[in-house]
Design an enzyme around this catalytic site. Structure first.
Site, PDB file in Angstrom:
ATOM      1  N   GLY A  71     -27.460  30.443 -57.445  1.00  0.00           N
ATOM      2  CA  GLY A  71     -27.798  31.490 -58.875  1.00  0.00           C
ATOM      3  C   GLY A  71     -28.680  30.455 -59.603  1.00  0.00           C
ATOM      4  N   ALA A 200     -23.759  34.647 -53.864  1.00  0.00           N
ATOM      5  CA  ALA A 200     -22.791  35.180 -52.943  1.00  0.00           C
ATOM      6  C   ALA A 200     -21.224  34.601 -53.182  1.00  0.00           C
ATOM      7  CB  ALA A 200     -22.941  34.531 -51.445  1.00  0.00           C
ATOM      8  N   HIS A 201     -21.010  33.632 -53.554  1.00  0.00           N
ATOM      9  CA  HIS A 201     -19.747  33.001 -53.777  1.00  0.00           C
ATOM     10  C   HIS A 201     -18.967  33.659 -55.000  1.00  0.00           C
ATOM     11  CE1 HIS A 201     -19.890  30.124 -57.245  1.00  0.00           C
ATOM     12  NE2 HIS A 201     -21.304  30.485 -57.141  1.00  0.00           N
ATOM     13  N   THR A 237     -36.335  25.712 -44.267  1.00  0.00           N
ATOM     14  CA  THR A 237     -35.253  26.334 -43.305  1.00  0.00           C
ATOM     15  C   THR A 237     -34.326  27.174 -43.745  1.00  0.00           C
ATOM     16  OG1 THR A 237     -36.228  24.484 -41.671  1.00  0.00           O
ATOM     17  CG2 THR A 237     -34.245  26.018 -41.130  1.00  0.00           C
ATOM     18  N   CYS A 324     -20.332  24.938 -64.606  1.00  0.00           N
ATOM     19  CA  CYS A 324     -21.328  24.077 -64.687  1.00  0.00           C
ATOM     20  C   CYS A 324     -21.407  23.037 -65.497  1.00  0.00           C
ATOM     21  CB  CYS A 324     -22.741  24.781 -64.207  1.00  0.00           C
ATOM     22  SG  CYS A 324     -22.594  25.821 -62.771  1.00  0.00           S
TER      23      CYS A 324
END
Length: 399
Positions: A71, A200-201, A237, A324
């Site tokens: 994010g 997603a988490h 990738t 964070c």
């Protein structure tokens, strides 16, 4: 000792179905999506399937999804990408003081690069006032970024009203929806924003998978150069297993969203109601318009780290401020922006619930937390006050 995990804004456990979906892409389906043979084609198909699942969660188009690694990357991409793409139209940006550091630090980077940034104030509940946004707009303004909801205080911002003001003046709007996507209904066209970040988490998907949703037709400068992945907008990738996991987590969140909210909201309310009876413990954020699994407080004359340690000793794992920046040992900028005195802001604590929490878990937390408060006050040198006449009167107090 049983463990009680109530720090779901930091991260969530992986849903078992998500792990099952990811596993083949760690082993037999390991191809590079850019390879032209079968291994690559299967990986490419998996990414595009996930893109559709993620888009469906926020009612976006698959082509509008750009996968990122976090994010924070999505937030940096949004701010820097739009500011640079529109710099010939103006170099003024608005961001709220409630933002995550990935927004605030990106804004500071832009300031050093010649942009002007206005930091929008918030009220005592953490709301950005749309009328203030209107007053702060200049002819140079090209971008407004306001979080959809703060992970520290849970307040859900009036994004639609802000967008309405911005659109009248052709200003792009980004919202950091990391805390909301997969946890409350998030409909990008209904919100009206041009860009939206998610991770997603935060909804039982894997770490290392996130996305920036960019409304079709929006010009954006890439953050990472060096490849044609993500239609040339994000080189590197792809993390295929994580992206597949994000897609599955999005599919589950969309299907189960209402049930999850209905289950978690009463548990959240129970914690808030119990804390309302604890002396000198104040609810932070709005009482009603907040995330359904989020309860945050400030406790007077106690430091957040001390609360975390004593709660952990009882098997309860919670947070103090943003995950964070919680180890920075500084008063939260979010709480300070709401007018909470710095001493009181040091005593912040956040309980964020998940589907693994039971009503019995909440009974345990509700019983142990007041005891921790009592014990810490007994040994606190500040138990009679901070010595600087600061009080908690600036907080939202629900008693």
């Amino acid at each position: 000792m049983k463990k009680y995990y109530v720090d779901h804004v930091a991260t969530n456990p992986l849903h078992p179905d998500v792990l099952t979906a990811m596993m083949p892409y760690f082993t037999e389906e390991f191809g590079n999506p850019l390879s032209v043979y079968a291994y690559g084609m299967k990986a490419k198909e998996a990414i595009e399937s996930a893109r559709g699942q993620v888009a469906a969660l926020v009612n976006a188009k698959p082509a509008e999804i750009i996968f990122t690694a976090s994010g924070a990357e999505a937030n940096n991409f949004a701010l820097r990408g739009i500011a640079l793409a529109r710099q010939n139209e103006g170099k003024h940006i608005l961001v709220s003081r409630m933002e995550h550091h990935s927004i605030l630090n990106a804004a500071r980077f832009l300031e050093k690069s010649g942009f002007t940034v206005t930091y929008l104030p918030v009220d005592k509940q953490g709301f950005v006032d749309p009328e203030t946004v209107k007053k702060m707009i200049t002819k140079e303004t090209t971008l407004i970024s306001v979080t959809h909801a703060s992970s520290e205080v849970g307040t859900i911002e009036p994004i639609k009203e802000i967008v309405k003001i911005a659109k009248d003046q052709n200003i792009s709007v980004h919202t950091d929806a990391v805390a909301t996507t997969g946890n409350i209904p998030v409909d990008m066209p209904d919100l009206g924003v041009d860009l939206l970040s998610m991770a997603a988490h935060q909804f039982y998907g894997p770490k290392g998978a996130a996305a920036l949703v960019v409304k079709q037709g929006t010009r954006i400068v890439p953050l990472i150069y060096g490849g044609i992945q993500e239609s040339g907008r994000r080189a590197g990738t792809e993390n295929v297993p994580a992206i597949v996991g994000m897609g599955k987590a999005a599919e589950l969140a969309k299907a189960e969203l209402q049930g999850r909210m209905d289950y978690l909201r009463p548990l959240r309310d129970k914690i808030i109601d119990v804390m309302a009876n604890v002396e000198r413990v104040y609810l932070t954020g709005d009482r009603n318009n907040r995330l359904p699994a989020h309860a945050s407080f400030c406790a007077e004359y106690i430091e957040g780290e001390a609360m975390l340690l004593l709660l952990a000793a009882k098997g309860i794992f919670s947070a103090s401020g943003s995950a964070c920046s919680s180890k920075a040992l500084k008063a939260s900028p979010v709480l300070l922006s709401m007018g909470i005195p710095s001493g009181l802001a040091q005593g912040s604590i956040v309980f964020s619930l998940g589907m693994g929490n039971t009503p019995e878990d909440i009974d345990y937390v509700a019983a142990e937390f007041p005891a921790v408060i009592k014990r810490l006050r007994e040994i606190s040198p500040y138990s009679q006050g901070w010595g600087d006449n600061q009080e908690g009167g600036s907080c939202t107090v629900t008693k």
